[in-house]
Design an enzyme around this catalytic site. Sequence first.
Site, PDB file in Angstrom:
ATOM      1  N   GLU A 191       4.941 -18.704  -9.102  1.00 37.97           N
ATOM      2  CA  GLU A 191       5.871 -17.598  -8.888  1.00 37.97           C
ATOM      3  C   GLU A 191       6.985 -18.148  -8.029  1.00 37.97           C
ATOM      4  OE1 GLU A 191       6.882 -14.295  -6.297  1.00 37.97           O
ATOM      5  OE2 GLU A 191       8.143 -15.661  -7.469  1.00 37.97           O
ATOM      6  N   GLU A 213      16.923 -19.987  -3.641  1.00 38.99           N
ATOM      7  CA  GLU A 213      15.796 -20.787  -3.127  1.00 38.99           C
ATOM      8  C   GLU A 213      15.613 -22.082  -3.933  1.00 38.99           C
ATOM      9  OE1 GLU A 213      12.090 -18.614  -2.389  1.00 38.99           O
ATOM     10  OE2 GLU A 213      13.222 -16.747  -2.596  1.00 38.99           O
TER      11      GLU A 213
END
Lengths: 340, 340
Positions: free
Chosen positions: B151, B160
Amino acid sequence: MNGIVHGGGGAPGARGSAPGAAAMVPPKTAGAAADKAADFANYFCTYAFLYHQKEMLSDRVRMDAYYTAIFRNARHFVGKTVLDVGTGSGILAIWSAQAGARKVYAVEATNMSQHAKKLVAANGFHDVVEVIEGSIEDISLPEQVDIIISEWMGYFLLRESMFDSVIIARDRWLKPTGIMYPSHARMWLAPIKTRLGDQRVQEYQNAMADWGCFTQKTSDYYGVDMGILTTSYFEEQKKYCLQTSLWNSLYPSQVIGTPALVKEIDCLKATLKDVASVFSPFKMPVTSQETRLCGFAGWFDVHFKGSPHDLVDHEIELTTAPRDDETTHWGQQVCTNSLK
Amino acid sequence: MNGIVHGGGGAPGARGSAPGAAAMVPPKTAGAAADKAADFANYFCTYAFLYHQKEMLSDRVRMDAYYTAIFRNARHFVGKTVLDVGTGSGILAIWSAQAGARKVYAVEATNMSQHAKKLVAANGFHDVVEVIEGSIEDISLPEQVDIIISEWMGYFLLRESMFDSVIIARDRWLKPTGIMYPSHARMWLAPIKTRLGDQRVQEYQNAMADWGCFTQKTSDYYGVDMGILTTSYFEEQKKYCLQTSLWNSLYPSQVIGTPALVKEIDCLKATLKDVASVFSPFKMPVTSQETRLCGFAGWFDVHFKGSPHDLVDHEIELTTAPRDDETTHWGQQVCTNSLK
């Protein structure tokens, strides 16, 4: 009440960074360059923003204290050399030049130094103030200086540990006859009343209740038992809700006893070891009648006294104690207890 | 309307970190260890908190999608080897083991791995799930795996840049016959109406007005002319108030036109270069009548389709599009315009 204050000084995180945001240390394998990079990411970066500089420049108590300390003691500055550690926008450097300094070295670790250069030039002191971008620990100056001026104080004085850098600068660049601006600093702790304690206890209780629902659902819907993490989760929440200090701006009426002096620093003599931790026995009598001890507040003051051999003409104090009329961006640091 | 989306993918900052908080790059002299340390301070550290893990574990849409994708396609897992990239609390690894995996390698960069170990053991899979603390780029496995599950999605999918780590893991550890969970990802952009745009314009105008007062006072009281910094301050504020995206959770009724597909990723084939930036021509017709274009919203979906040679039995979608009934912790990323 009697008590012992024991705290580490080395907590990174610039003023204004998210309350409770933990700055984590780099993995064990990291070396000096890695420490520096983590420092930069954790701390320095905030100071590269004009918005943040403006917040500090808008702090009237702070500005008045430094302005008055310099211009009412201009005698110390006239024809002298000055080092401004962590010049930020360059304000202290420019004031030093306006007060008559011959030469000012204004050192700034972030690219705020570029703005400082522009500000210095726009205010006509390009020939007096030399802005240097870099860490004070790394840069070189062509000479030693008569004065080191710096606004290094963090929350409860020592958060940010910037004074370490000032000590290093002093040991390397201050003449034996030199003067520190400010010359002294003190840390105070006082018993207080505040609603914050109850709020935080409530937060903690909510977190615990919510965890119960969470583990139940995760087990029912997703077949995973999170129970083994309960203790760790509560510890984490307890630390966050109950065992961290927080920023607050208190009224004097909230101070319910006599503040205790827990640290005194002579900026001319303090060593890195002196400021690495705060460990102090103290007495802190509660003097209010029919009150409730909700926690403790920590604050600081600094003084501009000059040096033992060359005192100021006008001693100036900058205090962050609770006041009715004026507040500072430092506020106070509040530790709440969880007793009802 | 037609337009071009152009954005860099490499923006650090974990989900939930302070909106607008800029993560700064280390000084130029820093090397690889320094980059790692800065990454850690900027990003990884948030994931070491149970509170943050719990937030993600409480996201029902997220949890349902992964749970269903695994258990409705248990055939892919039975007797197989699995690599969970960024295992966090260990949830995907435990589900993979419950679905029948022979062996699961659960890699986690932070000391959340310690909690994952406890969770694995408490749920009876100590012999199947091996938790490894370290960066996926650095660790070694004894074998290649049949499935990589992760995930990795950040705000608007690529914030990110965790998918970079998944690609590296895939290229090193996935068997040629291996399967990615999820297998596909898409980024969407849509025209929206929102009050946020007006609010941000107001913020910006307030900041400009306030600057005027600030420079006046600094000149009057402190003799320093800050005017030279005006342009830079306005640029900084403009960037912050008007030119950064922000988290929001939109209602479908706020989407006023046809969403445009701006990026498609095949997780089995994507290269680092493919995901380093998003550059896409698009058409985005506004279809609402009597509406006002206030900005754009970006969101993503991922799909669990299996591989071309081994499709899933049940294709599952996880979407973060605006919905009335359920929301995700990802929300959408909203860019507001400043036109009235």
